[in-house]
Design a protein around this motif. Sequence first.
Motif, short mmCIF file in Angstrom:
data_model
loop_
_atom_site.label_atom_id
_atom_site.label_comp_id
_atom_site.label_asym_id
_atom_site.label_seq_id
_atom_site.Cartn_x
_atom_site.Cartn_y
_atom_site.Cartn_z
N VAL A 26 7.67 35.92 48.70
CA VAL A 26 8.38 34.82 50.09
C VAL A 26 8.48 34.06 48.84
O VAL A 26 9.64 32.99 49.94
CB VAL A 26 6.77 34.32 50.10
CG1 VAL A 26 6.25 33.14 51.39
CG2 VAL A 26 5.88 35.11 50.80
N THR A 27 7.97 33.55 48.32
CA THR A 27 8.80 31.98 47.87
C THR A 27 10.53 32.69 47.06
O THR A 27 11.48 31.46 47.61
CB THR A 27 8.26 31.48 46.35
OG1 THR A 27 7.02 31.05 46.47
CG2 THR A 27 9.10 29.82 45.18
N THR A 29 12.01 35.07 48.71
CA THR A 29 12.98 34.32 49.86
C THR A 29 13.28 33.59 50.75
O THR A 29 14.07 33.27 51.12
CB THR A 29 11.87 35.73 50.91
OG1 THR A 29 11.92 36.45 50.58
CG2 THR A 29 12.21 36.18 52.38
N ASN A 30 11.84 32.06 50.38
CA ASN A 30 12.27 31.21 50.94
C ASN A 30 13.30 30.48 50.36
O ASN A 30 14.29 29.54 50.79
CB ASN A 30 10.91 30.83 51.12
CG ASN A 30 10.96 29.25 51.87
OD1 ASN A 30 11.30 29.79 53.31
ND2 ASN A 30 11.03 28.20 51.80
N ALA A 33 16.64 31.94 51.38
CA ALA A 33 17.31 31.14 52.73
C ALA A 33 17.73 29.79 52.38
O ALA A 33 18.62 29.36 52.95
CB ALA A 33 15.99 30.93 53.53
N GLY A 49 14.31 28.14 57.16
CA GLY A 49 13.43 28.76 55.70
C GLY A 49 12.21 30.05 56.59
O GLY A 49 12.71 30.02 58.10
N LEU A 50 11.01 30.68 55.81
CA LEU A 50 10.25 30.82 56.29
C LEU A 50 9.72 30.43 56.73
O LEU A 50 8.91 29.32 56.23
CB LEU A 50 9.36 31.77 55.07
CG LEU A 50 10.24 32.93 54.58
CD1 LEU A 50 9.91 33.22 53.57
CD2 LEU A 50 10.65 33.85 55.58
N PRO A 51 8.80 29.80 58.63
CA PRO A 51 7.91 29.33 58.89
C PRO A 51 7.00 29.53 58.53
O PRO A 51 6.61 30.77 57.65
CB PRO A 51 8.25 29.47 60.58
CG PRO A 51 8.59 30.65 61.06
CD PRO A 51 9.60 31.00 59.34
N TYR A 53 5.58 28.71 55.02
CA TYR A 53 5.71 29.08 54.00
C TYR A 53 4.97 28.12 53.00
O TYR A 53 3.76 28.53 52.55
CB TYR A 53 7.06 28.86 53.44
CG TYR A 53 7.40 29.00 51.64
CD1 TYR A 53 6.91 29.85 51.04
CD2 TYR A 53 7.42 27.11 50.72
CE1 TYR A 53 7.63 29.70 49.44
CE2 TYR A 53 7.41 27.38 50.13
CZ TYR A 53 7.47 28.31 49.01
OH TYR A 53 7.69 28.35 47.58
N LEU A 132 1.55 27.26 60.25
CA LEU A 132 0.56 28.88 60.89
C LEU A 132 -0.42 29.26 62.35
O LEU A 132 -0.62 30.05 62.42
CB LEU A 132 0.24 29.99 59.62
CG LEU A 132 1.77 29.82 59.29
CD1 LEU A 132 1.25 31.18 57.85
CD2 LEU A 132 2.37 31.94 59.09
#
Length: 165
Positions: A26-27, A29-30, A33, A49-51, A53, A132
Amino acid sequence: MSVVLRRLADAFALLGGGILLAIVAVTTTNAFAFILDRIAGLFGTDVAGLPGYEDFVQLAISCAALMFFPYCQANRGHVSVELLTNRMPQALQRAIDLLWLGVTIAVALFLAYWMIFGMREVRSDQVVTSVLGWPSWPFYIPGLLSMILWALIAADQVFGDAANA
């Protein structure tokens, strides 16, 4: 040491490692992004970015960090000062080891005890993550179970080693 406790410690460590791999994924990927967003900014657009995260990483690391303690204890991977104790008589070495195993049991149970209160309070306050909206209290459970397993392994080392001595 009990085979069941050893297997549980192994399972907790593997699950903790899996959670850490998810955090890394996840890190990464973020971060990717973020880089894409900088490049896209040159062309007048953006990449989000990933919401959530930070929410995910915070909750996941709170689980994973404690899940390695039982494995570490099962393998006697804790810090010890052997420079002095190696030169002591065997009986004194054993007494010091038993003392610190007792302290370890007390600390692990103390932390578990207070984690129960923390989990109950977070649950009664209905605390959720900011982005989230996930409830926070279930993420106490792996840590709580880790503390109990840690204490059980240390106790097994006290009583199991005493039976073998």
